[in-house]
Write an enzyme that holds these catalytic residues in place. Structure first.
Site: not given
Ligand code: EPZ
Length: 422
Positions: A22-23, A116, A121, A305, A397
């Site tokens: 998915k990701n 969420c 996020r 995850d 999802r």
């Molecule tokens: C991706 O989310 C995945 N989703 C998530 O999977 C996964 O848990 C996550 O990466 C971490 O591996 C998809 O790929 C669609 P991040 P993403 O940006 O891109 C903070 C699942 O279960 N952050 O690496 O949103 C954020 O708040 C989902 O399949 C900022 O502070 O993850 C979080 O605490 C859940 N500022 C941390 O970084 C930003 O601009 C990780 O976020 C962006 C992120």
């Protein structure tokens, strides 16, 4: 709302073929906008999140068909770069449409995805990266307008290796003028898959999988046909379910290298794991051993995850384990539900102290997010008695027909869809 009803206590056994990731599929579908014409993507799972992404692309004017695991996407007819708020709120990760829309149309309007169950996020790293490439960004409440007559390559450092921010910047920079470097980039396999897809369209990107990615912008990209990698989180979920039910399961169509941190943890818990090419065999006939300390961190460390799923295994282990969640501030909500099934877990800040118990007991529990929901299904499979998991749209999802997948491995699990009282 649909529910899953599980009769626990039966070891899983058999063979399963793992679905596409998915990701990986989601950013690749977004990146398809960078090329005008028809792109075909294989190994795309049938999931709610994929449906939302395809609906957004249709709303933008694309033609999209998804059947038999293949998406055929014609982006020629895309005529707007404004993403409807209602659709963005259905899937927060749609924020990585900003990069491709900005690169293709020079302007885009999106909405703050909002928080969420697992966390706030934030998207500040996405916005900072696009600004570094020359975008002007204005925020009106939760509405974001982003413009760039021309995107120019830049040196960008991410203060945190955000997966989504890395992907957004890669996609925007692919058509920027000049070279972009992303340092402290996310290293996930899904980032590597996006690089392979973009390069198949004619992009010039190197370094995905390391902490420094280099993108040399090109004038245009051309549509292609591409197959998405297997879903390492779905594979990991099945591996933990096999271990927690003391079963024996063979997983086909995996990439074991993407699961090395989980394999290491499961072996420390006494689970037998045999790797042979794209096949992983998981077996466990005894009670697992506690694992002293597991800390979720960016890839290649232990993935957030899989945190809730491994916690279920540890609730049945001999001894006390410590699981620390460092990625999302709200990703321990499954602890309350597991406690209602008899687990002995104490949470202190972002760490869970898990003392193994002889068994879990079936109960009616509620999924709070995608992976917490999957963890509750594993708990129901391992528990004594009947478990009802509610709010399972969260699970749909990310898992393709989870009850069918698990029934094929011998699980006693059914989906109940309440009859609408009209
Ligand atoms: C991706 O989310 C995945 N989703 C998530 O999977 C996964 O848990 C996550 O990466 C971490 O591996 C998809 O790929 C669609 P991040 P993403 O940006 O891109 C903070 C699942 O279960 N952050 O690496 O949103 C954020 O708040 C989902 O399949 C900022 O502070 O993850 C979080 O605490 C859940 N500022 C941390 O970084 C930003 O601009 C990780 O976020 C962006 C992120």
């Amino acid at each position: 709302m649909d529910k899953l009803v599980i009769e626990g206590g039966k070891p899983l056994s058999g063979t399963i073929v793992i679905q596409g990731a998915k990701n990986a599929a989601l950013p690749i579908l977004a990146a398809s906008l960078l090329a005008e014409g028809t792109t075909t993507i294989d190994h795309v799972p049938e999931l709610l999140d994929i449906d939302v992404m395809l609906n957004i692309l249709r709303e933008l004017g694309c033609r999209a068909e998804h059947s038999g695991g293949t998406v055929v996407l014609d982006t020629e007819t895309a005529h707007t770069s404004h993403v409807p708020e209602s659709l963005m709120r259905q899937m927060r990760s749609s924020i990585f449409l900003m990069g491709p829309l900005l690169a293709r149309f020079g302007e885009t309007q999106v909405y703050l995805p909002g928080g969420c169950a697992i966390g706030e996020r934030k998207i500040d790293l996405h916005l900072e990266g696009l600004k570094a490439l020359g975008a002007e960004i204005e925020e009106f409440g939760n509405r974001i307008i982003c413009r760039a007559d021309k995107l120019l390559g830049a040196d960008i450092h991410l203060s945190f290796p955000s997966v989504g921010a890395t992907e957004n910047i890669m996609m925007a920079a692919a058509l920027a003028e000049g070279r972009t470097t992303i340092s402290n980039a996310a290293r996930e396999p899904e980032i590597q898959d996006l690089q392979r897809f973009l390069n198949a369209m004619g992009a010039k990107i190197m370094g995905a999988g390391t902490d420094t990615i280099t993108i040399d912008g090109v004038q245009s990209l051309t549509p292609c046909r591409y197959k998405v990698i297997p879903d390492r989180i779905v594979a990991g979920t099945i591996m933990v379910a096999a271990a927690a039910t003391r079963g024996h399961v063979t997983l086909q169509n995996t990439q074991p290298a993407h699961l090395s941190s989980l394999i290491h943890v499961l072996r420390r818990a006494g689970v037998q794991i045999v790797v042979d090419g794209d096949i992983i065999k998981v077996g466990s006939a005894a009670r697992p051993k506690a694992v002293e300390r597991i800390v979720t961190s960016p890839y290649p460390a232990f993935p957030t995850d899989l945190q809730s799923q491994v916690m279920v295994l540890l609730t049945l282990a001999d001894g006390v384990s410590v699981l620390k969640e460092t990625i999302f501030e709200g990703r321990l909500k499954h602890v309350d539900e597991l406690s209602r099934m008899g687990a002995d877990i104490r949470v202190d800040m972002n760490a869970a102290f898990i003392r193994g118990v002889p068994r879990l007991y079936g109960a009616t529990v509620e999924a709070t997010d995608l992976r917490a929901g999957a963890a509750l299904v594993i708990a129901g499979l391992a528990a004594q008695g009947k478990t009802v998991v509610e709010q399972i749209h969260h699970i749909d999802r990310g898992y393709e027909k989870i009850e069918t997948m698990l029934s094929r491995l011998g699980a006693r699990i059914s989906r109940y869809s309440p009859v609408p009282n009209n």
